[in-house]
Scaffold this motif. Structure first.
Motif, mmCIF file in Angstrom:
data_model
loop_
_atom_site.group_PDB
_atom_site.id
_atom_site.type_symbol
_atom_site.label_atom_id
_atom_site.label_comp_id
_atom_site.label_asym_id
_atom_site.label_seq_id
_atom_site.Cartn_x
_atom_site.Cartn_y
_atom_site.Cartn_z
ATOM 1 N N MET A 203 -0.822 -10.617 11.622
ATOM 2 C CA MET A 203 -1.550 -11.258 10.527
ATOM 3 C C MET A 203 -1.560 -10.188 9.371
ATOM 4 O O MET A 203 -1.869 -9.089 9.570
ATOM 5 C CB MET A 203 -2.795 -11.477 10.782
ATOM 6 N N SER A 204 -0.899 -10.670 8.324
ATOM 7 C CA SER A 204 -0.992 -9.865 6.982
ATOM 8 C C SER A 204 -1.470 -10.231 5.717
ATOM 9 O O SER A 204 -1.438 -11.365 5.521
ATOM 10 C CB SER A 204 0.291 -9.227 6.675
ATOM 11 N N VAL A 205 -2.313 -9.668 4.916
ATOM 12 C CA VAL A 205 -2.782 -10.100 3.890
ATOM 13 C C VAL A 205 -2.508 -9.157 2.785
ATOM 14 O O VAL A 205 -2.572 -7.910 2.889
ATOM 15 C CB VAL A 205 -4.438 -10.172 4.083
ATOM 16 N N VAL A 206 -2.292 -9.553 1.692
ATOM 17 C CA VAL A 206 -2.282 -8.749 0.291
ATOM 18 C C VAL A 206 -3.059 -9.078 -0.797
ATOM 19 O O VAL A 206 -3.567 -10.071 -1.053
ATOM 20 C CB VAL A 206 -1.036 -8.739 -0.123
#
Ligand SMILES: Nc1ncnc2c1ncn2[C@@H]1O[C@H](COP(=O)(O)OP(=O)(O)OP(=O)(O)O)[C@@H](O)[C@H]1O
Ligand SMILES: Nc1ncnc2c1ncn2[C@@H]1O[C@H](COP(=O)(O)OP(=O)(O)OP(=O)(O)O)[C@@H](O)[C@H]1O
Ligand SMILES: [Mg+2]
Ligand SMILES: [Mg+2]
Lengths: 499, 335, 302, 299, 317
Positions: C1-4
């Motif tokens: 899971m990646s969030v920017v």
């Protein structure tokens, strides 16, 4: 004053009229509104026009601005022109059904001359010593000196014939009662004024059942109202708006009963020098002023704009703009490079003032004369004007077929506008008195011609132009005639039909 | 500890007018003193009047009744003893003007108090102050928002120190900061105290923190001091039931030990009611106290010594035998 | 899971107490320029100001006062890009001059309202008690009097002219500034750094001018833009009612109201000043929008 | 934030710790796709709940998971409740949104308020949020969350704004709910005390990543990652001398927007080696039930 | 609560009293008096005796306090004095004009609110999408184009294209002919409503964008509420305070706007009454009409405050 209940019921009446006779009401649209109902004290044009539908006077003008009988059938001077006798029309009734007779005339004139009434035209009757009824249908005016302009004065709505009973009751300011073709129906201050056909009218059948003068504050909106046929007659003054109207509408125009002048003061400063005044007069192109201020829809005029004694529209000094001559006058005055003066103007008094000022300023500058323009709010202008607190003033003054009525108050002996007139001359005073005393037109003509010449050669003021007033009717309106005087300009409604 | 008293508050009361109701009595007769070069820790639940006390001490507000003396001089209305006593706020960011750089903020103080006659003198003093709080001079021209929380709090401390005060009032100086910088500020405070001979009033919720830095601890409850004494005694052998609950409520960062649930029996409303449940005469802790007796409802307990240096305002504690030290903590059962 | 996280879009939750902060001046300008509407506002206002300066300094194709009887009411052409008026004056040049007059009035009006209103607002907010009560009551009264009546009265009493028109508009706007400023000052007065200043022995004057005033500058600036836009429209409305500054130095509002009767015959005389008004008003509004966001720390990244 | 793997087992209590800005909130918010989009965007990865991928769901489908299966309690109860609506309205609408009939919902509202320890549930129900204290509000939040009996409760620092005594009550309350209903709890905090006392398993986050995952006992007895060690070291421990210097981590957390390659903790790490500067360590086994993202862990 | 209402009412009275004094003083500063105002330059034609009679009639030359006192007396007795220009009671003039302006203001407000709130909310939900752009377009237009340009344009357009201008045949009260009345009010209300709508739209949009980011909005979504509930229940409710504030301010300016619009659309409202009376120096009318405007304004403000407390329970002290 009126009770509030009375006023409220008037408002109700407006609604009722609308409901029952919506289709038959003839709507006249004007930017201003009827302000007062007492004919003796009204001063604005629409009030004259509106009350002119209800009230009548002893004498009146015809379309050529000649005097004609109205409630008096004839008149004659006697006793060295110091007694004026009127024979009254018989069979005339007020709209409440009461008959009209000499007692009403006496009461009406007395009321007008009482200071408390504050009749705005009272000064025109200053020569009247006494009014007496010499019979049921005959009245005598006793004068202090021979005065022919009194007849002109009597055409004013301010000298309407009122019922004696009404005067005694003191309710004419709220419940008008006249002998004219229409009778008062209702009034909503600032909005509308409604009259209906007067069943007792003596002058023939009136076809319009009721006429409503509706206040439509902008001329653009009046144009729209005419296009939408929600108004049948529109009173307009701006030629641009009239030009923009669609072709289906009928335009009527008459020269307005006012002339524009640049009033000059000769008391102090550069304008005290007659040559400086002449230079101004020579530097101005009236056609250009007319063109720019009212799009050419008017006429350049001289001191007497209308009537039998109308003067040539141009000045004797400079018939057309003549800068060379202007410069020569400046030199003669000792200011070869010109001078500076200031002029007051007010768009509130006359919406074309600033346009006039703009052109005049530009033209004078060609002769080296610098005119500063001070644009004042309406009342400020009025105050300065009345106090003569100006060097020059752009003014819109009332015109009258009688030169004495026009200029006696400015330049005559004891004229009450001598201060704003700003010019004193015994020559003028004598001329005016002589003209007033002369009893026939033929006698008067040379005198008034001389008056015009003197006013222009001395460049007392610079007379500019008179503009047209417009009445525009919708296609269903027939038989309307636009009369040339303010007092009677709507009287054409008497003969108007609506299809 | 020397007996030198630098700050003395005597029977201080503070009331705030409240709209359409009786006045809020934020402080109800607080008597405290701070000794030279020592730290007074003030703990108590939210709303008990800690910040109010701080504001009164620095002269931001004046007590309704009672008297506060700083270095032997009574605080008078409108005359803050800026040169003697300073305040460090909880949130360093909001206590610094966001439009003023670090150096300018410090210089302004020097200018106002005419400390240092020339610009260069003042500048070197600024560098000195930054050095004192261990900030490198490269932060001179930073704006507050360009600093980390810890750095901003150092600047706030440096600014307070600029006037060379004798006393610092620290109102929760670390609770807005991250765990990792908390230690850094505490270490700094301890060092400065030794270096400059400062006295502290250290206000905090965090008992562990207070215990670590304070010499004397005052526990407040609803505008009153309910327990007061040396740090070891107050926190390790709490006498007042409120102090006990407080000590027990703190989660110990050690999974092998667990708080004694019995100390936590807080009945009644957990949110501090504005008026003490004991009414005008009784004990303010009445409604929440697990040990309450009949006398508690009738008589307001005064602060009385239980040990020479240790005072408690509790009828029961003064009679009952002392609890064992560290009582509330028990070994956790293996899971 | 990646969030920017996109730093340009800013943090949603502002730190308490930083509500009004504006760190650096060029930061505001940059934020303004990055703001899509703010940028359009900048361009429009810049353009309007340039044209107005041209109008004031005579850098116009024709002299705005020059009448040419041979070119009366000419439709737009190469010689006269916006046509000519009833006196044969060049509309374009007149619009430039009108812009100047309108801006002059608007600026003076806003200066009056801004200075008086801001000072009153700060005094009311900072001093509290009776000065505040008096100021706020007077503000209420000013607010309650219809602006149009106030304007009418002032212009009628003092006479027409751009100074008086500006005064009339300005007086009507004072209450807005008072209200806009007072609230933040009230909270700034209680803010931790003003308190800190008090503890440090700073005088009220110093606190007010060094610490409070700069922090309301942002909202005042935003309000100034809105007020400028409003003033231009108010001036136009006053002109329509015959209360504007008189010719020959006509404002845009005066030009519009003078030519509204020419709309049918010479549309350009109405269109030219109207477009200038719309441009200026939109410009100031957008600039205000941009400024509002630019001075709002919530839309600023750390 | 990058490559965060978060798995919660049914009925477990998981803690997430880390300093401010380390990405704890973003992690838990992204589970329910509640990220404040535009500024923050979910770029990739999957969020699987009971076999369904939440990341691929549309808003409608998500709505049926939110609140019903996974409920959340937020840090600041005052701002997380709508200040303009009564407490009961807010609790009941939650249930209504998940198909509970109105009158059942009304009854249940009272019930849950009682369950979270409100002495006077009827008064609380008709109150507006501003009429309640922080502790009460947080309990209302919890009541709202458990009203539809979710399988997972995510609590994002629910007690940081509260007093210690009240924090304690909330902790005990959640503990009790967990025990009675078997719901899984994810507890986000920066308070190591809470972690030690309350959860079974811990994730330690630093600069948007997980740097250590361990059972609670393991974490405190044998912290593997140097950051975890430092964190535990900063606390004034029991045995420490009065006024003695505390351990400082030193330096500052890196700007998450400007992370280079390598270990994000390397600048503050007392045991960093060359490798740390250019190679980012994956999670390496560090004990029986512990993994840590550090090259220096002794496996 | 009672105390609060009492305090409000008394402060309202103080404000209105202050307003009446300010107005009175301003009016006395105006150049000219009733005589020069009603007669213009013709005043010069009057003789001294006539002028003296008029001065007596208008009460010119009386001390200020006597004039103010007699006006205040007539206000307190409810008949608002007598219009000296038209010699009718001010109460009757106001009675005829007030309903028109009131109807216009309410209709304009309604139109403005509907346009503003709908476009504001929808625009905030999908910023930079078509609907938002349309809304922003309307808002820019409504804000930037002077009312009188819109009004004149509308009148000219309707008349020349559709030969339609319902207002010019005289205003019809809604009780007499509702259909015609609605036609007469609709276009002027639209003209004013565009400006109001623009302002309301902007504040709605801003307020909505603001609350969308607030924590409780997140909570609402996180509970699984439907999008519609979140937007129209939680968000709009929370955004309502700035919307109401802006609407209150707009209503204040609306009163000024009616002056222009009543002129163009031929509505016999208070605005026109005010203008004419100022021109006529009809002091009793100006003072009373202004007082009514001020009272209306103060009343609206009170209403706005009441709305606040209704919307936001936190403001209920
Ligand atoms: N200016 C004020 N007006 C009215 N009441 C106040 C004011 N300042 C403080 N109070 C009240 O006084 C009491 C004490 O407040 P204070 O801020 O001193 O508490 P505190 O112990 O510092 O709390 P916290 O731990 O939350 O900071 C509180 O009930 C508060 O509501
Ligand atoms: N809306 C946002 N816009 C931009 N960056 C954001 C946003 N929200 C969070 N961030 C950034 O993402 C990172 C992680 O934030 P997050 O809120 O998850 O931290 P946290 O661990 O919950 O901190 P705290 O303990 O302070 O709550 C931080 O660097 C923060 O600056
Ligand atoms: Mg505090
Ligand atoms: Mg967080």
């Amino acid at each position: 004053g009126a009770s509030s209940a009375g006023a409220a019921s008037r408002v109700d009446r407006v609604d009722r009229v609308h409901r029952t006779a919506a289709t038959r009401t003839f709507v006249v649209a004007d930017t201003s509104s009827v302000e007062k109902l007492d004919p003796d004290v009204v001063t604005n044009f629409l009030d004259f026009q509106a009350l002119g539908l209800i009230y009548q006077q002893l004498v009146q003008y015809n379309a050529k601005l000649q005097l004609k009988p109205e409630l008096a059938t004839s008149w004659s001077y006697s006793d060295g022109n110091k007694v004026l006798t009127f024979q009254l029309r018989k069979g005339v009734r007020f709209d409440d059904g009461e008959p009209f007779n000499a007692a009403d005339v006496v009461a009406s004139i007395d009321r007008a001359l009482t200071p408390k009434t504050a009749d705005a035209s009272a000064s025109f009757l200053s020569s009247v010593k006494k009014v007496v009824a010499t019979g049921t249908y005959a009245v005598e005016f006793e004068l202090s000196h021979p005065d022919n302009s009194i007849l002109t004065g009597l055409t004013s709505v301010n000298f309407s014939m009122l019922p004696e009973a009404g005067i005694k009751a003191g309710n004419l300011a709220t419940e008008p009662d006249g002998t004219g073709p229409f009778e008062f129906s209702s009034w909503s201050p600032n909005n509308s004024f409604v009259v209906k056909r007067n069943p007792h009218y003596w002058g023939g059948k009136v076809t319009l059942a009721s006429v409503k003068i509706e206040t439509v504050p902008t001329e653009q909106s009046i144009a729209s109202a005419l296009e939408a046929n929600t108004a049948q007659l529109g009173l307009l003054t701006t030629p641009q708006v009239v030009d923009g109207l669609p072709s289906g509408l009928t335009r009527h125009k008459v020269l307005g009963l006012a002339y524009r002048a640049l009033m000059l003061q000769d008391e102090h400063g550069p304008l005290a020098n007659v040559d400086n005044r002449r230079a101004i007069s020579c530097a101005i192109t009236r056609h250009q002023v007319l063109q720019d201020a009212v799009f050419g829809d008017g006429r350049p005029v001289g001191p007497v704009p209308i009537g039998a004694f109308a003067s040539k529209p141009v000045s004797v000094v400079c018939p057309t703009q003549n800068l060379k001559k202007a410069k020569a006058y400046l030199k003669k005055a000792g200011d070869p490079h010109g001078f500076t003066f200031s002029a007051i103007a007010s768009d509130a008094e006359d919406p074309t003032d600033s346009a006039q000022a703009t052109v005049v300023q530009s033209e004078l500058s060609q002769a080296g004369i610098k005119m500063n323009v001070q644009n004042l709010a309406g009342t400020a202008y009025v105050q300065d004007w009345l106090a003569g607190k100006f060097q020059a003033a752009f003014a819109e003054n009332g015109a009258n077929p009688s030169p004495y009525v026009m200029y006696g108050r400015y330049f005559g002996a004891g004229g009450n506008l001598a201060v704003p007139a700003g010019y004193h001359s015994s020559t003028l005073q004598k001329l005016l008195a002589k003209g007033d005393a002369a009893s026939t037109t033929a006698q008067q003509k040379p005198i008034w011609k001389k008056l015009s010449a003197t006013l222009t050669t001395q460049a007392v003021w610079v007379w500019l132009f008179s503009a047209y007033n417009y009445a525009v009717t919708t296609s269903g309106v027939h038989g309307f005639q636009f009369e040339p005087t303010t007092t009677t300009s709507l009287i054409g409604l008497r003969t108007t039909k609506l299809s | 500890m020397s007996g030198d008293i630098v700050l003395q508050a005597t029977a201080v009361e503070k009331e705030y007018p409240a709209r359409g109701g009786p006045a809020v009595r934020a402080l109800r007769g607080v008597t405290l003193q701070v000794e030279r070069a020592s730290t007074l820790g003030v703990v108590g639940e939210s709303g008990c009047g800690k910040s109010t006390l701080a504001r009164l001490m620095v002269g931001l507000e004046t007590p309704t009744r009672g008297r506060i003396e700083v270095m032997g001089h009574a605080l008078e209305p409108g005359r803050a003893l800026a040169r003697q006593i300073q305040l460090v706020f909880q949130d360093p960011f909001s206590s610094l003007n966001p439009r003023i750089t670090v150096a300018k903020a410090l210089q302004e103080v020097l200018v106002v108090h005419r400390l240092g006659s020339t610009r260069t003198q003042r500048q070197s003093r600024v560098d000195e102050l930054l050095g004192l709080v261990a900030l490198s001079p490269r932060y001179r021209d930073r704006y507050p928002h360009e600093l980390s929380g810890g750095q901003a709090q150092r600047v706030a401390i440096a600014r307070a120190l600029a006037v060379e005060p004798k006393i610092l009032v620290l109102d929760e100086p670390t609770s807005a900061l991250d765990v990792s910088v908390r230690a850094e500020i505490l270490n700094l405070l301890v060092r400065l105290q030794d270096q400059l001979d400062l006295s502290y009033v250290f206000i905090s919720h965090d008992l562990a923190m207070v215990r670590h830095v304070s010499d004397v601890i005052a526990v407040m409850y609803l505008g009153e001091v309910v327990e007061h004494g040396p740090y070891g005694e107050v926190l390790d052998a709490p006498c007042h039931p409120y102090t006990r609950a407080l000590a027990a409520a703190i989660p110990v960062p050690d999974p092998t030990r667990r708080a004694d649930p019995s100390a936590l029996e807080v009945s009644g409303r957990p949110d501090a009611a504005r008026e003490p449940l004991g009414g005008a005469t009784g004990c303010p802790y009445l409604g929440r106290c697990p040990d309450a007796e009949a006398v508690c409802a009738e008589q307001h307990p005064a602060l009385r010594p239980i040990e020479p240096d240790h005072t408690v305002a509790c009828h029961v504690a003064l009679r009952a035998p002392r609890r064992a030290p560290r009582g509330p903590l028990v070994e956790r059962a293996p899971s | 899971m990646s969030v920017v996280a996109d730093p340009s879009l800013g943090l949603p939750e502002a730190r308490e107490g930083l509500q009004l902060e504006r760190p650096r001046r060029h930061g505001v300008l940059r934020a303004l320029w990055k703001h899509p509407r703010g940028r359009i506002g900048c361009v429009l206002v810049g353009l309007v100001v340039l044209l107005a300066i041209a109008g004031a300094t005579g850098l116009t194709p024709y002299s705005p006062q020059l009448q040419n009887p041979l070119a009366v009411l000419k439709a737009p052409s190469l010689a006269h890009p916006l046509g000519t008026d009833q006196f044969g004056r060049d509309e374009l040049s007149m619009v430039f001059q009108g812009l100047f007059v309108s801006l002059e009035i608007a600026c003076l009006a806003v200066a009056i309202a801004g200075v008086v209103g801001t000072v009153a607002g700060i005094v009311a907010g900072y001093l509290g008690r009776w000065p505040s009560a008096v100021i706020m009551r007077v503000t209420d009264m000013l607010f309650a009097i219809p602006a149009i009546l106030m304007a009418l009265a002032i212009v009628t009493a003092l006479g027409p002219g751009w100074l008086n028109t500006a005064l009339a508009i300005g007086v009507g706007y004072i209450p807005i500034f008072v209200r806009i400023v007072r609230g933040p000052v009230l909270s700034l007065r209680e803010s931790a750094y003003v308190r800190a200043g008090r503890v440090l022995g700073f005088s009220n004057v110093r606190l007010l001018f060094r610490h409070v005033l700069p922090n309301v500058a942002g909202i005042v600036a935003v309000q100034v833009m809105m007020a400028l836009a409003w003033s231009i429209l108010a001036e136009a409305a006053l002109s329509f009612l015959g209360l504007g500054p008189p010719p020959p130095m006509a404002s845009l509002g005066e030009m519009v109201s003078q030519s509204s009767s020419l709309a049918a015959t010479a549309w350009w005389t109405l269109a030219a000043p109207s477009i200038a008004i719309v441009m200026a008003v939109i410009g100031f509004n957008l600039l205000g929008d941009g400024l509002r966001d630019a001075v709002d720390p919530r839309t600023q990244s750390r | 934030m990058r490559g965060v793997d978060l798995d919660v087992m049914a009925g477990e209590k998981l803690g997430i710790v880390g300093e401010s800005g380390s990405g704890k909130s973003l992690t838990v918010l992204s589970v329910l796709r509640l990220l404040p989009d535009p500024p923050v965007r979910l770029l990739g990865g999957s969020i699987t709940y009971a076999g369904q991928d939440l990341a691929a769901m549309d808003e409608k489908q998500l709505a049926s998971v939110r609140g019903k299966e996974i409920a959340m309690v937020y840090q600041d109860p005052m701002s997380s409740l709508n200040p303009l609506l009564r407490v009961s309205t807010q609790i009941i609408e939650t249930m209504s949104a998940h198909g509970v009939p109105k009158d059942t919902a009304r009854r249940r509202c009272r019930e849950v308020l009682h369950q979270v320890g409100m002495a006077d549930p009827d008064r609380v129900a008709v109150a507006f949020p501003h009429e309640l204290s922080g502790g009460m509000l947080q309990r209302v939040m919890i009541a709202m969350a458990v009203a539809v009996s979710p399988r997972v409760l995510i609590a994002d620092e629910p007690t940081t704004a509260l007093d210690v005594t009240i924090q304690r009550q909330i902790l005990d309350l959640v503990e009790a709910l967990h025990e009675t209903s078997g719901m899984a709890v994810v507890w986000v905090t920066h308070d190591l005390g809470v972690v030690a006392q309350f959860v079974d398993r811990v994730l330690v986050m630093y600069a948007g990543r997980i740097v250590e995952r361990a059972s609670t006992a393991q974490l405190f007895s044998r912290p593997a990652h140097p950051y975890t060690k430092a964190l535990i070291g900063t606390l004034p421990r029991d045995g420490a001398a009065h006024r003695s210097a505390l351990v400082q981590i030193g330096g500052q957390p890196p700007d998450p927007a400007r992370l280079g390659q390598g270990c994000p903790f390397r600048d503050r790490c007392p045991i960093a080696v060359d490798r740390c500067a250019h190679e980012e360590p994956p999670l390496l086994p560090a004990g029986e039930d512990s993994v840590a993202a550090c090259w220096r862990v002794e496996g | 609560m009672v105390m609060q209402v009492a305090r409000r009412v008394s402060s309202m009275i103080v404000t209105l009293f202050g307003v009446s004094i300010i107005i009175f003083l301003i009016l006395r500063l105006l150049p000219g008096n009733e005589v020069t105002a009603s007669l213009g330059v013709s005043a010069g034609l009057l003789s001294r005796a006539q002028l003296a009679a008029l001065d007596r009639y208008y009460g010119i030359g009386q001390p200020f306090y006597a004039q103010y006192g007699s006006w205040l007396g007539s206000v307190l007795t409810g008949n608002l004095g007598v219009s000296l220009a038209s010699r009718t009671s001010v109460a009757s003039l106001v009675g005829a004009a007030l309903p028109v302006t009131l109807e216009l203001a309410i209709a304009a407000m309604l139109i403005g609110e509907v346009i503003g709130v709908v476009f504001g909310v929808l625009g905030a939900l999908r910023p930079a999408k078509l609907l938002d752009d349309v809304g922003q377009g309307i808002s820019v237009f409504g804000l930037a184009v002077p009312t009188f340009v819109i009004g004149t344009g509308l009148v000219t357009f309707l008349a020349s294209v559709f030969h339609y201008f319902p207002s010019s045949q005289g205003f019809v009260s809604i009780t007499v002919n509702p259909w015609l009345n609605i036609q007469q009010i609709f276009f002027p209300a639209l003209t004013l409503g565009l400006g109001i709508g623009a302002a309301v739209m902007r504040s709605t949009r801003t307020a909505m964008l603001e609350v969308i980011g607030l924590n409780f909005a997140r909570t609402a979504r996180g509970k699984g509420l439907s999008r519609r509930t979140v937007v129209w229940k939680h968000l709009l409710l929370a955004a309502l305070v700035p919307i109401v504030t802006m609407s209150g301010i707009q209503l204040g300016y609306l009163l000024g706007g009616t002056v222009v619009v009543e002129d163009i659309f031929v509505l016999p409202g208070l605005g026109r009454l005010l203008l004419t009376s100022i021109d006529n120096r009809d002091f009793a009318v100006v003072q009373s009409v202004t007082l009514i405007y001020a009272a209306g304004f103060v009343f609206v403000n009170m209403l706005v405050d009441l709305l606040y407390t209704w919307i936001d329970p936190r403001t209920r002290a």
